[in-house]
Write a protein that holds these residues in place. Sequence first.
Motif, PDB file in Angstrom:
ATOM      1  N   TYR A   1      14.949   8.428   4.106  1.00  0.00           N
ATOM      2  CA  TYR A   1      15.236   9.779   4.592  1.00  0.00           C
ATOM      3  C   TYR A   1      16.700   9.959   5.013  1.00  0.00           C
ATOM      4  O   TYR A   1      17.110  11.056   5.365  1.00  0.00           O
TER       5      TYR A   1
ATOM      6  N   TYR B   1       2.507   1.763  -7.494  1.00  0.00           N
ATOM      7  CA  TYR B   1       1.421   1.351  -6.588  1.00  0.00           C
ATOM      8  C   TYR B   1       0.057   1.549  -7.255  1.00  0.00           C
ATOM      9  O   TYR B   1      -0.752   0.619  -7.335  1.00  0.00           O
TER      10      TYR B   1
ATOM     11  N   HIS C   1       5.216  12.754  -8.094  1.00  0.00           N
ATOM     12  CA  HIS C   1       4.267  13.033  -7.007  1.00  0.00           C
ATOM     13  C   HIS C   1       2.941  13.598  -7.532  1.00  0.00           C
ATOM     14  O   HIS C   1       2.905  14.675  -8.123  1.00  0.00           O
TER      15      HIS C   1
ATOM     16  N   SER D   1       0.778  -1.248   0.000  1.00  0.00           N
ATOM     17  CA  SER D   1       0.000   0.000   0.000  1.00  0.00           C
ATOM     18  C   SER D   1       0.806   1.293   0.000  1.00  0.00           C
ATOM     19  O   SER D   1       0.223   2.373  -0.089  1.00  0.00           O
TER      20      SER D   1
ATOM     21  N   ARG E   1       8.814  13.488  -3.856  1.00  0.00           N
ATOM     22  CA  ARG E   1       8.569  12.123  -4.329  1.00  0.00           C
ATOM     23  C   ARG E   1       8.566  12.143  -5.860  1.00  0.00           C
ATOM     24  O   ARG E   1       7.887  12.991  -6.450  1.00  0.00           O
TER      25      ARG E   1
ATOM     26  N   THR F   1      -8.458   2.340  -4.279  1.00  0.00           N
ATOM     27  CA  THR F   1      -7.978   3.672  -3.912  1.00  0.00           C
ATOM     28  C   THR F   1      -8.341   4.727  -4.945  1.00  0.00           C
ATOM     29  O   THR F   1      -8.502   4.410  -6.132  1.00  0.00           O
ATOM     30  N   ASP F   2      -8.387   5.978  -4.503  1.00  0.00           N
ATOM     31  CA  ASP F   2      -8.620   7.084  -5.444  1.00  0.00           C
ATOM     32  C   ASP F   2      -7.412   7.318  -6.359  1.00  0.00           C
ATOM     33  O   ASP F   2      -7.526   7.995  -7.389  1.00  0.00           O
TER      34      ASP F   2
END
Length: 353
Positions: free
Chosen positions: A351, A159, A294, A84, A291, A133-134
């Motif tokens: 990170y 994903y 993104h 996810s 990201r 998912t949207d």
Amino acid sequence: MTILVTGGAGFIGSNFVLDWLAQSDESVVNFDKLTYAGNLQNLASLQDDPRHIFIKGDIGDFDLVSRLLNEHKPRAILNFAAESHVDRSIHGPEDFIQTNIVGTFRLLEAVRAYWGGLQGEAKSSFRFLHVSTDEVYGSLEMNDPPFSETNRYEPNSPYSASKASSDHLVRAYHHTYGLPVLTTNCSNNYGPYHFPEKLIPLVIHNALAGKPLPIYGDGQQIRDWLYVKDHCSAIRRVLEAGKVGEVYNIGGWNEKPNLDVVHTLCAILDELKPRQDGQPYKSQITFVQDRPGHDRRYAIDASKMEKELGWKPAETFETGIRKTVQWYLDHQDWVKNITSGAYREWVERQYGA
Ligand code: NAD
Ligand code: DAU
């Protein structure tokens, strides 16, 4: 009567199982692979509850799923199982393809064989509910209307592409084989048992640990937030009254830029658990590299859920986010248990630099 829930040890799945058994005596067979995201501690309160049967396994294991179906004879299957996390899908898409696409395919094959063998009322009332998912709809411009069920699929990350594929397979199994499916496409959830790799629990965890609060890019990306228990009530409603073959978009009408969400979290923490040095938590905010690919904005038009099924979320963002922060403050032991070696490795990779 029993239902089979896949992925019921994850964030939304475990909330669903807990809510289901709080409201119904119908038993739950909980089938989960227990990946890094699956956590049986979420279900600790059900340890001695005979209505909850946990089985460890992979939705891609056709033989095991077939055996379970024939043994427990569920009247419905709710498919929460998935990889996810968008960032993980960018680092390594393979698991997403295996579980979200191949796994859903094998699960559908096992369910098709099982459903094909049912008779009469058991066959006509059977449902396969696929939780999606949207993100399959892609990214919106600022002035675009929110996603409706008829929006084109334009997934942008490994994903969302894998979830889009699974949605298409589910649709095809209805159109081709008549399998009685329901699909839900929901916006961003938040609430208890949310794994601290995702924005909201990560920020709460890092804030309390005195660590940087990483904001990707300019922090103006918009997500549409829904309290997880409202997602669970929506799924229960779709299972109960949804029309076979239909898609239902679920959302909370709560569009927020990421930076606003983080400021809200910081303000609630300042109030509920002020820093010892008197500084505000927002001083920990750090802008980091964006990201890749993104998506700028997601927003859900949930009017079909309201008009056709009479569903509305119970929480506003303001009430839900306060409950969530309080839950994390009250369950620091849960967070500590999760931040194991594997989790630390991920944080270092994502990170570290
Ligand atoms: P999660 O990552 O917290 O949990 C996923 C669960 O699935 C874990 O318990 C994991 O062990 C299990 N799992 C993974 N691969 C499996 C496999 N091959 N076989 C069996 N079990 C497996 O995810 P989540 O946030 O709870 O999301 C649940 C579902 O809801 C997913 O399908 C996701 O795409 C969808 N969704 C999530 C959100 C959100 O904001 N989190 C929003 C909309 C839709
Ligand atoms: O929209 C539904 C989707 O919401 C679900 O399908 C996914 O399973 C779920 O993970 C979630 O995806 P997002 O990518 O939107 O959630 P995440 O919490 O990872 O990120 C939310 C936003 O915050 C996103 O714009 C990226 C940003 N972000 C995230 C992290 C982890 C940051 O700015 N910093 C971070 O450290």
